[in-house]
Scaffold this motif. Structure first.
Motif: not given
Lengths: 105, 479
Positions: B270, B273, B289, B291, B374, B376-377, B381, B384, B421, B423
């Motif tokens: 995927h 970011k 936000k 990764d 992140k 979304r996913g 949320p 990190s 993702r 996360g």
């Protein structure tokens, strides 16, 4: 369903030009489809990718992950894009006679 | 092999295909097949073009026995020109008076203004699904946004242009980009998208190739769509800010030099970011936000310029409040002896540095690497988590940091499922397993909650009795 004629034989294809029956695939099909993908002549490197994809498909019934393709053939992704300008999914899989892969590669 | 096909109820497009034997053997597949069949679903393109409503209207007409056709569906499709010349009352209401207005800007370009006008009138967007466009020789960077109103516009392609570090564009380069946008597209640029790249909107498919060629001839690159590294984003760092703990601009430049192929050729499960913040203030919102988030940190205690602090206090600075709000209770102020910091209690949260100009971050500086943030996913949320608490960031190639990042992405690439993702992947396998896979040794410095919220204020009576001894007893800001 649309059809294409390659070296005197007719093949059923889907709307994106992927041949429907992988059993009909042989080297002549790959050579015939290459021009449509912007490849002038198939080199040994092209054949290495195509043969790997086809053998993987006949064994497992699906297209391999990109990571696996790169690892097994020894090419990095950039080289594969240089070999097949339309990309590994749209270009290489079409030439190897695989049905259209799912997802947006 | 007998095949069973599930087709779109409207256009007949094959949505899913099953082999009969597999379906009989696999109960999960059978369940899904039955569910989809009962739903008599339609394909995404029909859904996007609003055919579902047509279908329902026809069904209702059949059920109700009404002989009259639906007035809406029988009307002839309205032409593009008619819509383009139409009135835009809602957009005019938003047109600029004291403040520059987006509707005034949109009207000066080739953007189909009726898409926005209709969206305002109907209170929902008129755009449909997004997707990627395959352009020979260009692996990523071209996107399409389909339209739910084909009578206004058929959809819109756009290009993602990777911006230079610091988002600096010279006026000359920008002028040339604007010329390209005028020549091939709507003449509309989106500066800058939340991912930190420049988007050129509304390019007809036949213009894509010459537009890409002209942009790359200028020295810009396009990319950052699909399952690859997205355009990274960094804070302005040493170019404008005095708090930056490492050279974020140089770091991002080195990152591009090392990972450019992964930005332009999608290969991961995927998108990934990346964001680089110069200090723990995190102005790029990387913790929420990104990764992979690289944050500048320091290990020693903050430096204190005593005369400057004394001057600040004399000028009316509320030093008692600052000391009471220090999350580690490390700050101590005595009028005769000045400010002191207890190095063991300091949490390096930057609060004192932000508030007092006489306190600056320490000199033993480096970066920490956080993974898995992140919005979304699959599981929603996530914030990190700290993976490596401290690494020296050494220019020009930042080898140690980039090797660590590469190891993380290789593990992610190998073990994550498709469209998962970072996360979600971490939640699924757990941090312990992730440490084992990456070979990084966990240390006590890894904290999941590095900073309490200093900017949350409450009154004394709102605080529960057990929390009365909080480091932030009552609001002074509120009075």
């Amino acid at each position: 369903m649309p059809t294409i004629t390659l070296s005197g034989r007719q093949f059923e294809v889907d709307e994106d030009g992927f041949i429907q029956d992988p059993a009909q695939w042989d080297d002549a099909v790959a050579n015939g489809l290459a021009a449509g993908e912007g490849i002038t002549a198939l080199t040994e490197d092209h054949w290495k990718v195509i043969r790997y994809l086809h053998s993987y498909y006949t064994e497992f019934g699906s297209a391999p992950m990109i990571r696996k393709l790169c690892k097994e053939t020894g090419f990095n992704l950039k080289t594969i894009y240089q070999l097949f300008p339309t990309g590994p999914a749209k270009g290489a899989c079409k030439l190897a006679g695989l049905p259209k892969p799912t997802g947006c590669v | 092999m007998e095949k069973i096909k599930l087709c779109c109820a409207k256009c007949g497009f094959t949505v899913e295909e099953y082999v009969a034997d597999e379906l009989a053997a696999d109960s999960r597949k059978l369940k899904r097949y039955k569910y989809l069949k009962n739903k008599s679903s339609i394909c995404p393109s029909c859904l996007a073009s609003g055919r579902l409503n047509e279908l329902r209207a026809i069904e209702e007409a059949v059920v109700g026995g009404a002989a009259q056709p639906d007035a809406k569906s029988s009307a002839a499709p309205v032409g593009h020109a008619e819509y383009a010349a139409g009135e835009t009352p809602m957009m005019d209401a938003l047109a600029g008076r004291e403040w520059p207005s987006h509707t005034t800007e949109l009207k000066q370009t080739g953007y189909p203004v009726q898409m926005y006008e209709q969206a305002l009138q109907q209170r929902r967007t008129q755009w449909g699904y997004g997707g990627y466009v395959s352009l020979p020789g260009v692996a990523s960077g071209v996107l399409v946004r389909s339209s739910a109103r084909p009578d206004i516009t058929k959809g819109s392609n756009f290009l993602r242009i990777m911006d230079p570090c610091g988002n600096f564009f010279s006026a000359d380069a920008m002028r040339k980009l604007c010329d390209i946008a005028d020549k091939y597209a709507y003449g509309l640029l989106h500066l800058l998208s939340t991912g930190g790249d420049l988007e050129m909107l509304g390019i007809p498919t036949e213009n894509l190739k010459p537009a890409v060629e002209e942009i790359t001839a200028l020295g810009f690159d396009i990319g950052s769509t699909g399952d690859d590294y997205r355009t990274s984003e960094e804070c302005i760092g040493p170019a404008k800010c005095d708090l930056a703990l490492y050279d974020t601009l140089g770091f991002r430049y080195a990152w591009y030099r090392r990972f450019l192929d992964d930005v332009q050729y999608p290969r991961f499960p995927h998108k990934i970011k990346s964001k680089f913040a110069g200090c723990p203030n995190d102005c790029v919102r990387g913790c929420q936000k990104a990764d992979i988030f690289v944050c500048g940190v320091f290990r020693d205690s903050p430096r204190i310029d005593q005369p400057k602090v004394a001057e600040w206090v004399e000028g009316g600075g509320n030093i008692t409040l600052i000391c009471s709000r220090c999350p580690g209770r490390a700050l101590h102020w005595e009028p005769g002896r000045g400010l002191s910091i207890d190095a063991d209690s300091c949490m390096h949260c930057m609060y004192c540095s932000n508030k007092i100009s006489g306190v600056r971050p320490g000199v033993d500086r480096g970066v920490s690497i956080l993974v898995g943030g992140k919005l979304r996913g699959k599981y929603g949320p996530t914030l990190s988590k700290v993976l490596v608490p401290f690494l020296k960031a050494e220019p020009p190639d930042y080898k140690e940091v980039f090797d660590c990042i590469e190891r993380v992405t290789e593990i992610y690439d190998e073990h994550a499922r498709k469209k998962e993702r970072m996360g979600d992947f971490l939640l699924r396998i757990g941090m312990d397993e992730f440490y084992k896979l990456t070979g990084i040794t966990p240390t006590p410095h890894l904290v999941s909650q590095p900073r309490t919220n200093l900017f949350c204020h409450w009154d004394a009576e709102e605080v529960r009795p057990s929390h009365k001894e909080s480091p932030c007893p009552e609001s002074e800001y509120r009075r």
